[in-house]
Design an enzyme around this catalytic site. Sequence first.
Site, PDB file in Angstrom:
ATOM      1  N   ASP A  30      55.205 104.119   2.785  1.00 14.70           N
ATOM      2  CA  ASP A  30      54.611 102.696   2.613  1.00 14.70           C
ATOM      3  C   ASP A  30      52.992 102.931   2.324  1.00 14.70           C
ATOM      4  O   ASP A  30      52.654 104.042   2.875  1.00 14.70           O
ATOM      5  CB  ASP A  30      54.679 101.874   3.754  1.00 14.70           C
ATOM      6  CG  ASP A  30      54.061 100.173   3.208  1.00 14.70           C
ATOM      7  OD1 ASP A  30      53.993 100.188   2.115  1.00 14.70           O
ATOM      8  OD2 ASP A  30      53.989  99.585   4.146  1.00 14.70           O
ATOM      9  N   ASN A  78      62.572  95.359  -3.975  1.00 15.68           N
ATOM     10  CA  ASN A  78      61.382  95.973  -4.790  1.00 15.68           C
ATOM     11  C   ASN A  78      61.600  95.704  -6.446  1.00 15.68           C
ATOM     12  O   ASN A  78      60.660  95.816  -7.237  1.00 15.68           O
ATOM     13  CB  ASN A  78      61.356  97.490  -4.729  1.00 15.68           C
ATOM     14  CG  ASN A  78      60.840  98.038  -3.546  1.00 15.68           C
ATOM     15  OD1 ASN A  78      61.005  98.889  -2.799  1.00 15.68           O
ATOM     16  ND2 ASN A  78      60.163  97.213  -2.977  1.00 15.68           N
TER      17      ASN A  78
HETATM   18  C1  FPP Z   1      55.810 101.313  -0.838  1.00 16.95           C
HETATM   19  O1  FPP Z   1      54.471 101.198  -0.997  1.00 16.95           O
HETATM   20  C2  FPP Z   1      56.600 102.264  -1.733  1.00 16.95           C
HETATM   21  C3  FPP Z   1      57.404 102.114  -2.766  1.00 16.95           C
HETATM   22  C4  FPP Z   1      57.986 100.736  -2.596  1.00 16.95           C
HETATM   23  C5  FPP Z   1      57.902 103.038  -3.506  1.00 16.95           C
HETATM   24  C6  FPP Z   1      57.927 104.594  -2.827  1.00 16.95           C
HETATM   25  C7  FPP Z   1      58.133 105.547  -4.029  1.00 16.95           C
HETATM   26  C8  FPP Z   1      57.842 106.918  -3.949  1.00 16.95           C
HETATM   27  C9  FPP Z   1      56.957 107.543  -2.998  1.00 16.95           C
HETATM   28  C10 FPP Z   1      58.044 107.615  -5.245  1.00 16.95           C
HETATM   29  C11 FPP Z   1      59.429 107.766  -5.538  1.00 16.95           C
HETATM   30  C12 FPP Z   1      60.514 108.623  -4.581  1.00 16.95           C
HETATM   31  C13 FPP Z   1      61.233 109.747  -4.917  1.00 16.95           C
HETATM   32  C14 FPP Z   1      62.094 110.023  -3.881  1.00 16.95           C
HETATM   33  C15 FPP Z   1      60.656 110.575  -6.033  1.00 16.95           C
HETATM   34  P1  FPP Z   1      53.834 100.030  -1.574  1.00 16.95           P
HETATM   35  O2  FPP Z   1      53.815 100.277  -2.959  1.00 16.95           O
HETATM   36  O3  FPP Z   1      54.415  98.738  -1.181  1.00 16.95           O
HETATM   37  O4  FPP Z   1      52.282 100.106  -1.004  1.00 16.95           O
HETATM   38  P2  FPP Z   1      51.545  98.839  -0.524  1.00 16.95           P
HETATM   39  O5  FPP Z   1      52.013  98.295   0.553  1.00 16.95           O
HETATM   40  O6  FPP Z   1      50.103  99.606  -0.281  1.00 16.95           O
HETATM   41  O7  FPP Z   1      51.506  97.939  -1.878  1.00 16.95           O
END
Ligand code: FPP
Length: 250
Positions: A30, A78
């Site tokens: 996150d 998501n």
């Molecule tokens: C949460 O942070 C993150 C996600 C929903 C996506 C995670 C994806 C990756 C790390 C990349 C793809 C993975 C692989 C396996 C190649 P957020 O976007 O909710 O952050 P925020 O809370 O700061 O908005």
Amino acid sequence: MAIFKRAKKSEETLSIKDIVLPQHIGIIMDGNGRWAKKRGLPRTAGHTHGAQTFRKIARYCSDIGIKYLTVYAFSTENWKRPQKEVDAIMKLFKDYLIEAITDFKDDSIVVKFIGDRSVFSDQMRELIEKNEEESKDRDGMVLNIAMNYGGRDEIVHAVKNIADDVKTGKLDVNDITDKLLSDNMYTCGQPDPDLIIRPSGEYRTSNFLLWQSAYAEYCIMDVLWPDFKSEDLDRALIEFAKRNRRFGGV
Ligand code: FPP
């Protein structure tokens, strides 16, 4: 629950060589969006850096002898994000699927995917299956990548399977146990997570490993996922080693 802050090096006397490591770690990756926002970049840049962090941390976990690592890459919720962001994450996932077929060979990592894969394109599903097939006989860390994963969705899926078996007479209602439920989860045959790490300071489970995390220790860390380093993992491991796990006993 206290947030786990980055300590000054001198304050910590233990090293990961001195402690018993958890068998299974879960990570909620996150903070990608906030990381990008802080730098005036689009959220997608945060995911790109987050994917790089994922590669480094997965390899580090394997190097130090962690047996199971589950990372939360994309939840069943998501899809509500802007299409551009969803597309960017799917592209990172696809690039990774292509690369991972060979990438983790030297580390003997077994790559698995948990979640409902029926929504992905035929090409993505084939890549997922190829990764699983090519890595299944390796003897290293099991890496579960949770994509289109939701803890509630997983439980519903398990209950439907069991209900079908009861309906056809394959199972009796009295055969339904904790173990049977566990065996019907995507993580069938794996130990439950001992430690779940959530970077970015949020105090939520966000539908991650709901069934399996019954006795997991949580470590909430004050670092955004793209900034997460092996030293942060070490700190979580040391914090975990200091916890007194009682599993409902005394
Ligand atoms: C949460 O942070 C993150 C996600 C929903 C996506 C995670 C994806 C990756 C790390 C990349 C793809 C993975 C692989 C396996 C190649 P957020 O976007 O909710 O952050 P925020 O809370 O700061 O908005």
